[in-house]
Design a protein around this motif. Structure first.
Motif, PDB file in Angstrom:
ATOM      1  N   ALA A 164       0.868  -1.316  -0.098  1.00 34.73           N
ATOM      2  CA  ALA A 164       0.041   0.020  -0.022  1.00 34.73           C
ATOM      3  C   ALA A 164       0.887   1.232  -0.181  1.00 34.73           C
ATOM      4  O   ALA A 164       0.303   2.297  -0.161  1.00 34.73           O
ATOM      5  CB  ALA A 164      -0.968  -0.046   1.298  1.00 34.73           C
ATOM      6  N   GLY A 165       2.201   0.968  -0.160  1.00 34.44           N
ATOM      7  CA  GLY A 165       2.846   2.129   0.170  1.00 34.44           C
ATOM      8  C   GLY A 165       3.467   2.782   1.410  1.00 34.44           C
ATOM      9  O   GLY A 165       2.940   2.021   2.661  1.00 34.44           O
ATOM     10  N   PRO A 166       4.663   3.544   1.846  1.00 36.29           N
ATOM     11  CA  PRO A 166       5.181   4.177   0.438  1.00 36.29           C
ATOM     12  C   PRO A 166       6.286   3.285  -0.318  1.00 36.29           C
ATOM     13  O   PRO A 166       6.678   2.422   0.394  1.00 36.29           O
ATOM     14  CB  PRO A 166       5.774   5.270   1.280  1.00 36.29           C
ATOM     15  CG  PRO A 166       6.011   4.809   2.516  1.00 36.29           C
ATOM     16  CD  PRO A 166       4.861   3.992   3.069  1.00 36.29           C
ATOM     17  N   GLY A 167       6.331   3.377  -1.602  1.00 38.27           N
ATOM     18  CA  GLY A 167       7.213   2.795  -2.273  1.00 38.27           C
ATOM     19  C   GLY A 167       8.517   3.319  -2.389  1.00 38.27           C
ATOM     20  O   GLY A 167       8.647   4.640  -2.289  1.00 38.27           O
ATOM     21  N   HIS A 168       9.699   2.469  -2.771  1.00 45.16           N
ATOM     22  CA  HIS A 168      10.992   3.323  -2.809  1.00 45.16           C
ATOM     23  C   HIS A 168      11.658   2.728  -4.168  1.00 45.16           C
ATOM     24  O   HIS A 168      11.294   1.485  -4.551  1.00 45.16           O
ATOM     25  CB  HIS A 168      11.737   2.519  -1.631  1.00 45.16           C
ATOM     26  CG  HIS A 168      11.349   3.250  -0.168  1.00 45.16           C
ATOM     27  ND1 HIS A 168      11.541   4.233   0.310  1.00 45.16           N
ATOM     28  CD2 HIS A 168      10.596   2.481   0.686  1.00 45.16           C
ATOM     29  CE1 HIS A 168      11.054   4.415   1.702  1.00 45.16           C
ATOM     30  NE2 HIS A 168      10.345   3.259   1.840  1.00 45.16           N
ATOM     31  N   TRP A 171      15.863  -1.123  -2.899  1.00 43.96           N
ATOM     32  CA  TRP A 171      15.497  -1.978  -1.672  1.00 43.96           C
ATOM     33  C   TRP A 171      16.160  -1.500  -0.544  1.00 43.96           C
ATOM     34  O   TRP A 171      15.871  -1.761   0.662  1.00 43.96           O
ATOM     35  CB  TRP A 171      16.067  -3.401  -2.216  1.00 43.96           C
ATOM     36  CG  TRP A 171      16.024  -4.601  -1.227  1.00 43.96           C
ATOM     37  CD1 TRP A 171      17.230  -5.441  -0.761  1.00 43.96           C
ATOM     38  CD2 TRP A 171      14.910  -4.988  -0.586  1.00 43.96           C
ATOM     39  NE1 TRP A 171      16.403  -6.429   0.042  1.00 43.96           N
ATOM     40  CE2 TRP A 171      15.339  -5.879   0.086  1.00 43.96           C
ATOM     41  CE3 TRP A 171      13.358  -4.374  -0.435  1.00 43.96           C
ATOM     42  CZ2 TRP A 171      14.314  -6.688   1.208  1.00 43.96           C
ATOM     43  CZ3 TRP A 171      12.943  -4.831   0.603  1.00 43.96           C
ATOM     44  CH2 TRP A 171      13.043  -5.982   1.329  1.00 43.96           C
ATOM     45  N   SER A 172      17.397  -1.051  -0.696  1.00 51.11           N
ATOM     46  CA  SER A 172      18.097  -0.695   0.643  1.00 51.11           C
ATOM     47  C   SER A 172      17.406   0.560   1.062  1.00 51.11           C
ATOM     48  O   SER A 172      17.408   0.685   2.473  1.00 51.11           O
ATOM     49  CB  SER A 172      19.422   0.166   0.030  1.00 51.11           C
ATOM     50  OG  SER A 172      19.458   1.223  -0.881  1.00 51.11           O
ATOM     51  N   GLN A 173      16.775   1.546   0.450  1.00 53.99           N
ATOM     52  CA  GLN A 173      15.798   2.381   0.985  1.00 53.99           C
ATOM     53  C   GLN A 173      14.738   1.995   1.723  1.00 53.99           C
ATOM     54  O   GLN A 173      14.524   2.257   2.908  1.00 53.99           O
ATOM     55  CB  GLN A 173      15.389   3.297  -0.089  1.00 53.99           C
ATOM     56  CG  GLN A 173      16.403   4.236  -0.826  1.00 53.99           C
ATOM     57  CD  GLN A 173      15.991   4.709  -2.095  1.00 53.99           C
ATOM     58  OE1 GLN A 173      14.849   4.326  -2.714  1.00 53.99           O
ATOM     59  NE2 GLN A 173      16.416   6.082  -2.395  1.00 53.99           N
ATOM     60  N   ALA A 174      14.006   0.696   1.412  1.00 52.84           N
ATOM     61  CA  ALA A 174      13.026   0.291   1.814  1.00 52.84           C
ATOM     62  C   ALA A 174      13.401  -0.690   3.198  1.00 52.84           C
ATOM     63  O   ALA A 174      12.767  -0.486   4.200  1.00 52.84           O
ATOM     64  CB  ALA A 174      12.323  -0.802   1.085  1.00 52.84           C
ATOM     65  N   VAL A 175      14.353  -1.223   3.005  1.00 48.14           N
ATOM     66  CA  VAL A 175      14.994  -1.794   4.487  1.00 48.14           C
ATOM     67  C   VAL A 175      15.664  -0.931   5.369  1.00 48.14           C
ATOM     68  O   VAL A 175      15.014  -1.194   6.677  1.00 48.14           O
ATOM     69  CB  VAL A 175      16.136  -2.932   4.045  1.00 48.14           C
ATOM     70  CG1 VAL A 175      16.837  -3.352   5.263  1.00 48.14           C
ATOM     71  CG2 VAL A 175      15.649  -3.861   3.064  1.00 48.14           C
TER      72      VAL A 175
END
Length: 327
Positions: A164-168, A171-175
């Motif tokens: 549902a977001g937020p999207g990055h 992958w490093s940003q999401a982790v």
């Protein structure tokens, strides 16, 4: 109306709704003349409040799931029900195993909490039934779990992070963002999160290794035995998959399911008879350590919520061991 709830201590995280709340939800969903004949709260879950509802006008029961009040949700777990609804179209490969969403309401206008009505799936929760089968058949269950997980992981997505977001973009940003949210929540509970801050720093420093994961894949979030139903059969047969509300886009190795499949050298290894073999490089092993730190941070929050002080303390030891291995 027959109305039965689970009695919990005062101050418990899960908060039951009232009989009038159930009736208001049913009328909002199905019309002002709807009559609820019974509402029975179901156990087994640790987050949402769940009820089996019988309506006078229908033969089959429906399931009502009510999210915790927004102010009681951790930032790292905020709006999980909304995330689950956003995930439904992406989970099409296992749609035949999942309940249908009949309607959902995130406006807060009915009872002040998010809620969802779903179709009722027959079957017995795996933790209650799996042990009744001969031990030498348990591998069949884990093989099916591997097939289901592989089908989900085969779905590619538009970005990294919660569905549902937020999207990055990376992958490093999401982790790193996820580790930071968990650390904030831990501190918000009055607990020490220095070790998780360090984990976030290590993940940021190793962004190049994390970003070797270039294609976002759909992750179940927390699929394991507790999320499955078993059919009446002579051997374990999964007939239902429930509560995939923690789905996100990322590296399949970061999925809770993969962590649990490797946790013991027993029949669960049959999982990998059905799951495609993956390259096991030094970079992969490093990333799995980072993912384990994230899992341990989330477990610390859950154990705190459940009053498991020994489990909270143990998480500090486990995080320290994994950080030492990374360094």
């Amino acid at each position: 109306m027959e109305f039965r709830t689970i009695q919990r201590p005062d101050g418990s995280f899960q908060q039951s709704v009232t009989a009038s709340d159930v009736q208001a939800i049913a009328r909002a969903a199905f019309g002002c003349c709807t009559v609820v004949e019974s509402a029975v709260e179901l156990g087994g879950g640790l987050y949402n409040s769940v009820y089996r509802i019988r309506l006078r006008a229908t033969a089959e029961p429906v399931v009502l799931r009510v999210a915790p009040p927004a102010e009681r949700q951790f930032t790292s777990e905020a709006h999980l029900m909304r995330n689950e609804c956003a995930s439904v179209p992406w989970l099409a490969p296992i749609a035949d195993l999942m309940p249908r969403v009949l309607t959902a309401d995130f406006t807060g206008s009915v009872i002040g909490r998010d809620w969802m009505l779903q179709s009722f799936l027959p079957g017995t929760p795996a933790p209650q039934k799996l042990g009744s089968f001969p031990k030498d058949t348990h591998g069949l269950f884990f093989r099916q779990l591997g097939e289901i997980t592989a089908a989900v992981h085969a779905v590619a997505g538009p970005s990294f992070g919660p569905v549902a977001g937020p999207g990055h973009a990376r992958w490093s940003q999401a982790v790193v963002a996820s580790l930071g949210q968990i650390a904030n929540d831990v501190e918000g509970c009055g607990l020490d999160a220095v070790d998780l801050r360090r984990a976030s720093d290590v993940a940021l420093a190793g962004a190049r290794l994390l970003d070797e994961v270039g294609k976002p894949r759909l992750l179940t979030g927390d699929l394991w035995t507790v999320n499955t139903l078993l059919a009446p059969a002579p051997v374990p047969a999964i007939c239902g998959v429930l509560d995939l509300d923690r789905t996100w886009w990322g590296d399949p190795e970061a999925d809770w399911t993969m962590r649990m499949a490797r946790a013991k050298q027993d029949e669960r290894l049959s999982f990998f008879d059905a799951y495609p073999a993956r390259t096991d490089t030094e970079s992969c092993r490093w990333r799995r350590r980072v993912y384990e730190l994230r899992h341990l941070g989330a477990l610390r929050l859950e154990r705190h919520r459940l009053g498991n002080e020994a489990g909270v303390e143990d998480s500090y030891r486990a995080v320290a061991e994994n950080l030492a291995a990374l360094m």
